[in-house]
Write a protein that holds these residues in place. Structure first.
Motif, PDB file in Angstrom:
ATOM      1  N   PRO A 123      -5.699   8.357   3.693  1.00 37.89           N
ATOM      2  CA  PRO A 123      -7.043   8.530   3.137  1.00 37.89           C
ATOM      3  C   PRO A 123      -7.851   9.609   3.852  1.00 37.89           C
ATOM      4  O   PRO A 123      -8.610  10.347   3.220  1.00 37.89           O
TER       5      PRO A 123
ATOM      6  N   SER B 290      -2.236   2.222   1.389  1.00 34.05           N
ATOM      7  CA  SER B 290      -3.410   2.303   2.254  1.00 34.05           C
ATOM      8  C   SER B 290      -4.720   2.217   1.481  1.00 34.05           C
ATOM      9  O   SER B 290      -5.741   1.763   2.016  1.00 34.05           O
ATOM     10  N   MET B 291      -4.713   2.616   0.213  1.00 32.95           N
ATOM     11  CA  MET B 291      -5.922   2.590  -0.599  1.00 32.95           C
ATOM     12  C   MET B 291      -5.957   1.399  -1.560  1.00 32.95           C
ATOM     13  O   MET B 291      -6.865   1.283  -2.376  1.00 32.95           O
TER      14      MET B 291
END
Length: 274
Positions: free
Chosen positions: A132, A160-161
């Motif tokens: 990110p 991760s998002m």
């Protein structure tokens, strides 16, 4: 959408990861432009634990054997994320025959510039944007001198998002990233391609194909699914030829058709649990 749609598919840069020289030679004969190994280890197993993602056991010796076997394809290597040994890895990669070096899982333009300084123009330098923070700093990263190409890595970004499916590909964010990269004179690439007619995949791969001309992308991985359960009498050469033809098909469609494919991908991603 393109003045010469046929050239889009023919020129599209495919990357094959393999430690098998026989497979590498077959890939070269099939017209795959980038072939090589993946030595990324640091932190990857922990980041992608519990997910069906690529964790290789490739070695420096594998890279040397691939480099010796190939004649025309670029010799590719994905290195480890930035760490204290990155400079030594870059030197080792070049010494073992690599001509295309990729830095994965980095965060800032400082790390990108350090990588470029280590490469010193001796090889094609690629960045794999999959954090990110790198997305947030994409303008500065795209401005980094000595970097030839920026690829968006979908697996780590999705994890991760907390994204579903391939929703980032159909998002305005992806369009903005592609524009920033291209406007700074860098090649833009992303993700991986399976066979366009593979009905076993959770998302329709053909509408993913449409996103490459829509976003002006020039390359992708050949995904593991490309080789999984192939049709009878299938060959890598036939598969690559069909892949390129399908990319050219989409490059020849109207902007309206590409937007429809984008919206279909977005809808499938929202509904997906992958």
């Amino acid at each position: 959408m393109f003045s010469d749609p046929q050239s889009f598919g023919q020129d599209f840069q495919l990357t094959l990861l393999t430690a098998d020289p026989v497979v590498a030679v077959e890939g070269e004969r099939a017209g795959i432009q980038r072939i090589g190994v993946d030595i990324e280890r640091l932190g990857k197993a922990a980041r992608q634990a519990g997910h069906d993602t690529r964790l290789s056991g490739h070695t420096w010796n594998d890279l040397s054997e691939i480099a010796s076997a190939l004649r025309s394809s670029g010799i590719f290597i994905r290195l480890n994320p930035p760490h204290s040994g990155t400079a030594e890895e870059v030197e080792a990669a070049i010494e073992h025959g690599a001509t295309i070096l990729m830095l994965p899982h980095f965060h800032t333009e400082i790390e990108a510039a350090t990588f470029a300084r280590f490469v010193k123009g001796r090889a094609y330098a690629m960045l794999l944007v999959e954090t990110p923070r790198a997305i947030v700093r994409i303008q500065e990263i795209a401005e980094t001198k000595g970097i030839d190409e920026i690829m968006i890595g979908l697996n780590d970004l999705r994890l991760s998002m907390n994204l579903r499916g391939l929703e980032i590909v159909s998002s305005p964010l992806m369009s903005a990233i592609a524009r920033v990269v291209r406007d700074n004179g860098k090649k833009f690439s992303f993700g991986g391609l399976g066979r366009h007619d593979d009905a076993t995949l959770p998302l329709n791969p053909d509408i993913l194909y449409a996103q490459y001309p829509r976003l002006g992308a020039t390359g992708a991985w050949l995904s593991r699914s490309f080789f999984r359960n192939p049709p009878a009498d299938w060959t890598m050469e036939d598969g690559v030829k069909t892949l390129r033809e399908r990319l050219s098909f989409w490059a020849g469609r109207s902007e309206h058709d590409l937007i429809d494919a984008r919206d279909a991908l977005a809808l499938q991603s929202i509904r997906s649990e992958v």
